[in-house]
Design an enzyme around this catalytic site. Structure first.
Site, PDB file in Angstrom:
ATOM      1  N   ASP A 114      -3.512   5.755  -9.875  1.00 41.59           N
ATOM      2  CA  ASP A 114      -3.622   5.986  -8.245  1.00 41.59           C
ATOM      3  C   ASP A 114      -4.270   7.217  -8.274  1.00 41.59           C
ATOM      4  O   ASP A 114      -4.620   8.274  -8.845  1.00 41.59           O
ATOM      5  CB  ASP A 114      -2.243   6.195  -8.026  1.00 41.59           C
ATOM      6  CG  ASP A 114      -1.942   6.190  -6.385  1.00 41.59           C
ATOM      7  OD1 ASP A 114      -1.317   5.535  -5.864  1.00 41.59           O
ATOM      8  OD2 ASP A 114      -2.328   6.998  -5.739  1.00 41.59           O
ATOM      9  N   ILE A 115      -5.155   7.066  -7.189  1.00 40.17           N
ATOM     10  CA  ILE A 115      -6.292   8.151  -6.662  1.00 40.17           C
ATOM     11  C   ILE A 115      -5.480   9.466  -6.333  1.00 40.17           C
ATOM     12  O   ILE A 115      -6.083  10.545  -6.428  1.00 40.17           O
ATOM     13  CB  ILE A 115      -7.099   7.494  -5.572  1.00 40.17           C
ATOM     14  CG1 ILE A 115      -8.514   8.374  -5.894  1.00 40.17           C
ATOM     15  CG2 ILE A 115      -6.552   7.582  -4.254  1.00 40.17           C
ATOM     16  CD1 ILE A 115      -9.663   7.697  -5.020  1.00 40.17           C
TER      17      ILE A 115
ATOM     18  N   ASN B  86       6.601  -0.780  -2.522  1.00 38.22           N
ATOM     19  CA  ASN B  86       6.666  -0.318  -0.818  1.00 38.22           C
ATOM     20  C   ASN B  86       6.456  -1.652  -0.222  1.00 38.22           C
ATOM     21  O   ASN B  86       5.520  -2.354  -0.284  1.00 38.22           O
ATOM     22  CB  ASN B  86       5.715   0.805  -0.537  1.00 38.22           C
ATOM     23  CG  ASN B  86       6.217   2.082  -1.132  1.00 38.22           C
ATOM     24  OD1 ASN B  86       7.365   2.421  -1.316  1.00 38.22           O
ATOM     25  ND2 ASN B  86       5.199   2.862  -1.302  1.00 38.22           N
TER      26      ASN B  86
ATOM     27  N   VAL C  77      -1.732  -0.052   1.642  1.00 36.00           N
ATOM     28  CA  VAL C  77      -2.492  -1.248   1.085  1.00 36.00           C
ATOM     29  C   VAL C  77      -1.659  -2.481   1.181  1.00 36.00           C
ATOM     30  O   VAL C  77      -0.536  -2.585   0.415  1.00 36.00           O
ATOM     31  CB  VAL C  77      -3.300  -0.750  -0.298  1.00 36.00           C
ATOM     32  CG1 VAL C  77      -4.105  -1.870  -0.398  1.00 36.00           C
ATOM     33  CG2 VAL C  77      -4.001   0.609  -0.157  1.00 36.00           C
TER      34      VAL C  77
ATOM     35  N   HIS D  55       1.485  -4.202  -4.512  1.00 36.00           N
ATOM     36  CA  HIS D  55       1.169  -3.364  -5.759  1.00 36.00           C
ATOM     37  C   HIS D  55       2.511  -2.544  -6.360  1.00 36.00           C
ATOM     38  O   HIS D  55       3.495  -2.401  -5.496  1.00 36.00           O
ATOM     39  CB  HIS D  55       0.213  -2.325  -5.601  1.00 36.00           C
ATOM     40  CG  HIS D  55       0.666  -1.498  -4.414  1.00 36.00           C
ATOM     41  ND1 HIS D  55      -0.036  -2.105  -2.937  1.00 36.00           N
ATOM     42  CD2 HIS D  55       1.026  -0.386  -4.002  1.00 36.00           C
ATOM     43  CE1 HIS D  55       0.167  -1.259  -2.082  1.00 36.00           C
ATOM     44  NE2 HIS D  55       0.719  -0.138  -2.699  1.00 36.00           N
TER      45      HIS D  55
ATOM     46  N   HIS E  46       3.979   0.585  -8.031  1.00 38.95           N
ATOM     47  CA  HIS E  46       3.675   1.852  -8.442  1.00 38.95           C
ATOM     48  C   HIS E  46       4.436   1.990  -9.732  1.00 38.95           C
ATOM     49  O   HIS E  46       5.757   1.946  -9.860  1.00 38.95           O
ATOM     50  CB  HIS E  46       4.172   2.990  -7.560  1.00 38.95           C
ATOM     51  CG  HIS E  46       3.539   2.818  -6.448  1.00 38.95           C
ATOM     52  ND1 HIS E  46       2.550   3.759  -5.930  1.00 38.95           N
ATOM     53  CD2 HIS E  46       3.548   2.286  -5.202  1.00 38.95           C
ATOM     54  CE1 HIS E  46       2.171   3.567  -4.615  1.00 38.95           C
ATOM     55  NE2 HIS E  46       2.704   2.704  -4.163  1.00 38.95           N
TER      56      HIS E  46
HETATM   57  P1  AMP Z   1       1.315   2.273  -0.695  1.00 38.57           P
HETATM   58  O1  AMP Z   1       1.535   3.477   0.101  1.00 38.57           O
HETATM   59  O2  AMP Z   1       2.537   1.780  -1.365  1.00 38.57           O
HETATM   60  O3  AMP Z   1       0.589   1.143   0.194  1.00 38.57           O
HETATM   61  O4  AMP Z   1       0.516   2.750  -1.893  1.00 38.57           O
HETATM   62  C1  AMP Z   1      -1.054   2.763  -1.806  1.00 38.57           C
HETATM   63  C2  AMP Z   1      -1.590   3.631  -3.124  1.00 38.57           C
HETATM   64  O5  AMP Z   1      -2.820   3.304  -3.290  1.00 38.57           O
HETATM   65  C3  AMP Z   1      -1.464   4.998  -2.405  1.00 38.57           C
HETATM   66  O6  AMP Z   1      -0.632   5.610  -3.689  1.00 38.57           O
HETATM   67  C4  AMP Z   1      -2.970   5.533  -2.825  1.00 38.57           C
HETATM   68  O7  AMP Z   1      -2.949   6.807  -3.358  1.00 38.57           O
HETATM   69  C5  AMP Z   1      -3.570   4.457  -3.689  1.00 38.57           C
HETATM   70  N1  AMP Z   1      -4.816   4.476  -3.376  1.00 38.57           N
HETATM   71  C6  AMP Z   1      -5.526   4.139  -2.284  1.00 38.57           C
HETATM   72  N2  AMP Z   1      -6.838   3.811  -2.534  1.00 38.57           N
HETATM   73  C7  AMP Z   1      -7.031   4.079  -3.764  1.00 38.57           C
HETATM   74  C8  AMP Z   1      -8.077   3.807  -4.635  1.00 38.57           C
HETATM   75  N3  AMP Z   1      -9.467   3.760  -4.242  1.00 38.57           N
HETATM   76  N4  AMP Z   1      -7.828   3.866  -6.039  1.00 38.57           N
HETATM   77  C9  AMP Z   1      -6.779   4.235  -6.538  1.00 38.57           C
HETATM   78  N5  AMP Z   1      -5.705   4.292  -5.687  1.00 38.57           N
HETATM   79  C10 AMP Z   1      -5.721   4.137  -4.481  1.00 38.57           C
END
Ligand code: AMP
Length: 114
Positions: free
Chosen positions: A30-31, A87, A96, A100, A102
């Protein structure tokens, strides 16, 4: 269906720190890490939210969970423990819309979550 940033990671259109890949599942860091290990484990086939999953997706979702557990084990977290979170939609904070999981580990985590 609009392409998400995770599709771009799958297609190597944007970079990510990939830590696991097979024919069905991809995992990357995760970024915005919230723990020493914070990976996102995703099915390569896009399912926007867990609400959109159907019985035909059961095997794929199982592969996502098994990959998450395998990564946690490989990082030495099996005994210490770790957390898997999916989530779904706005109140849970999904940002997103490509399902996914986590994988969070490497520190003590509070329960219940905030
Ligand atoms: P959610 O809030 O459950 O939709 O989680 C989306 C996750 O994607 C968040 O924890 C972000 O930090 C992560 N995220 C968004 N863009 C990227 C990216 N380019 N590379 C890695 N993680 C990302």
């Amino acid at each position: 269906m609009a392409e998400t940033i995770f599709s771009k990671i799958i297609n190597r259109e944007i970079p990510a720190k990939i830590i696991y890949e097979d024919d069905f599942v991809l995992a990357f860091e995760d970024i915005n890490a919230q723990a020493p290990l914070h990976a996102l484990v995703i099915p390569k086939r896009e399912i926007p939210t867990i609400n959109d999953a159907s019985p035909e997706d059961a095997e794929l979702l199982g592969k996502v969970l098994l990959a998450a557990a395998s990564i946690a084990k490989s990082q030495g977290l099996a005994e210490r423990g770790y957390r898997l979170v999916i989530n779904c939609n706005s109140e849970a904070g999904q940002t997103v819309f490509h399902l996914h999981c986590h994988l969070l580990g490497g520190r003590t985590m509070a329960w219940p979550p905030g």
